[in-house]
Design a protein around this motif. Structure first.
Motif, PDB file in Angstrom:
ATOM      1  N   ILE A 186      -7.418  21.073  -2.408  1.00 23.61           N
ATOM      2  CA  ILE A 186      -7.986  21.729  -1.229  1.00 23.61           C
ATOM      3  C   ILE A 186      -9.075  22.732  -1.625  1.00 23.61           C
ATOM      4  CG2 ILE A 186      -5.816  21.443   0.026  1.00 23.61           C
ATOM      5  CD1 ILE A 186      -5.351  24.471  -0.330  1.00 23.61           C
ATOM      6  N   HIS A 190      -4.818  27.221   5.858  1.00 22.65           N
ATOM      7  CA  HIS A 190      -4.229  27.961   4.734  1.00 22.65           C
ATOM      8  C   HIS A 190      -5.164  29.066   4.256  1.00 22.65           C
ATOM      9  CE1 HIS A 190      -3.400  28.615   0.378  1.00 22.65           C
ATOM     10  NE2 HIS A 190      -2.163  28.661   0.807  1.00 22.65           N
ATOM     11  N   GLY A 238      -4.417  16.684   6.837  1.00 22.88           N
ATOM     12  CA  GLY A 238      -4.232  17.690   5.800  1.00 22.88           C
ATOM     13  C   GLY A 238      -5.448  18.576   5.600  1.00 22.88           C
ATOM     14  N   LEU A 295       1.393  21.604   3.292  1.00 27.66           N
ATOM     15  CA  LEU A 295       0.470  21.007   2.327  1.00 27.66           C
ATOM     16  C   LEU A 295       1.220  20.230   1.257  1.00 27.66           C
ATOM     17  CD1 LEU A 295      -2.063  23.956   2.041  1.00 27.66           C
ATOM     18  CD2 LEU A 295      -2.608  21.639   2.821  1.00 27.66           C
ATOM     19  N   ALA A 300      -5.311  22.559   5.318  1.00 26.91           N
ATOM     20  CA  ALA A 300      -5.910  23.275   4.193  1.00 26.91           C
ATOM     21  C   ALA A 300      -6.800  24.415   4.677  1.00 26.91           C
ATOM     22  CB  ALA A 300      -6.718  22.314   3.327  1.00 26.91           C
ATOM     23  N   TYR A 359       0.235  16.406   0.806  1.00 31.77           N
ATOM     24  CA  TYR A 359      -0.490  16.061  -0.416  1.00 31.77           C
ATOM     25  C   TYR A 359       0.375  15.977  -1.672  1.00 31.77           C
ATOM     26  CZ  TYR A 359      -4.879  16.896   2.114  1.00 31.77           C
ATOM     27  OH  TYR A 359      -5.929  16.838   2.993  1.00 31.77           O
ATOM     28  N   TRP A 413      -0.980  19.921  -4.450  1.00 36.07           N
ATOM     29  CA  TRP A 413      -1.861  20.182  -3.304  1.00 36.07           C
ATOM     30  C   TRP A 413      -2.899  21.251  -3.569  1.00 36.07           C
ATOM     31  CZ3 TRP A 413      -1.872  25.063  -1.203  1.00 36.07           C
ATOM     32  CH2 TRP A 413      -0.770  25.887  -1.448  1.00 36.07           C
TER      33      TRP A 413
END
Length: 215
Positions: A95, A46, A39, A83, A43, A87, A91
C-alpha cells in the motif's frame, strides 16, 4: 437560528448527489470491483486515519478539541485487520498513499492546532462512517462475503454502543461548541467542513481514475 450541527450537515448536502452520480463507491456498491480494488480504498483510509487518530491522541487533553476525542472511534487497528484480510500478512508492502490522500493527510495535520479545524475533519469522517458507512458495510458483506474479524471491520463500532445515541450526543457537543463561536469563526469551521468533504471526495475520485485506467 440553525443549530451548528445542522449548519455543518447542510454545508455538504448539495454536494452528495453530484459526487455519487459517478463515483468509486458506485462501482464498489455495484459489485464491479475486485477485492484488490476494494483494498485500495481501505489502504487510503488507513493513511488518513493514522493521521486523524494520531492528532486525536495529541489533543486528548485539549479543553476544546478534547471534547471530540473518542478512543472508541479509533480506526487504525480495524483497518489493519481489514488490510490483512484483503492482502495478506505482507499488506504493508503493498500500500502507498495516493496524491489525493497525501493532500488530505497534510491538511489534517496542518489544522491540528486549530480546534475548529480538527472538529471539521473529525466530524466529516466519523459521522459519515457512523451513518452511511453502515449501509456500505452491509453491502460489502453481501458482495465479498466478509464477516466480522477482518474485511469490513472499519465500519464496525462495537465499543460505541448505540449508534443513534452516540450520534445524538456528538451533535449535542457540536451545538455546544458552535455556541462558543462568533459568526466569523462559525463560517470558518463550515468552510473547513466543505474542504474536508472535497478532499475526501478527491481521494475516491482518484481511486476511480486508477481503476478505470487499469480496466
Amino acid at each position: 437560528m440553525t443549530s451548528f450541527s445542522e449548519a455543518l450537515r447542510n454545508a455538504t448536502w448539495g454536494d452528495h448527489e453530484a459526487a455519487e452520480d459517478e463515483s468509486y463507491l458506485k462501482e464498489l456498491m455495484g459489485g464491479r470491483l475486485s477485492t484488490a480494488e476494494y483494498g485500495e480504498m481501505v489502504a487510503q483510509h488507513h493513511f488518513a486515519y493514522v493521521a486523524l487518530d494520531g492528532v486525536s491522541r495529541e489533543l486528548a487533553d485539549h479543553p476544546v478539541a478534547g471534547r471530540f476525542v473518542f478512543p472508541e472511534l479509533y480506526r487504525e487497528r480495524a483497518l489493519e485487520r481489514d488490510l490483512a484480510t484483503v492482502y495478506g500478512d505482507g499488506w504493508r508492502d503493498r500500500i502507498t498513499p495516493s496524491k489525493a490522500t497525501r493532500t488530505l493527510v497534510a491538511r489534517i495535520e496542518q489544522v491540528a492546532g486549530w480546534p475548529g479545524g480538527y472538529v471539521a475533519h473529525h466530524y466529516t469522517r466519523y459521522m459519515g462512517d457512523l451513518s452511511g458507512g453502515q449501509f456500505i458495510r452491509m453491502e460489502l458483506q453481501r458482495i465479498y462475503g466478509y464477516a466480522k474479524g477482518g474485511g469490513v471491520d472499519f465500519y464496525v463500532f462495537d465499543q460505541v454502543g448505540s449508534l443513534p445515541r452516540f450520534k445524538q450526543e456528538y451533535r449535542a457537543r457540536l451545538d455546544a461548541f458552535g455556541e462558543t463561536l462568533d459568526e466569523r469563526e462559525r463560517q470558518r469551521v463550515i468552510r473547513e467542513v466543505k474542504l474536508a468533504y472535497q478532499l475526501n471526495t478527491e481521494v475516491l475520485a482518484e481511486l476511480l481514475h486508477t481503476v478505470r485506467a487499469v480496466a
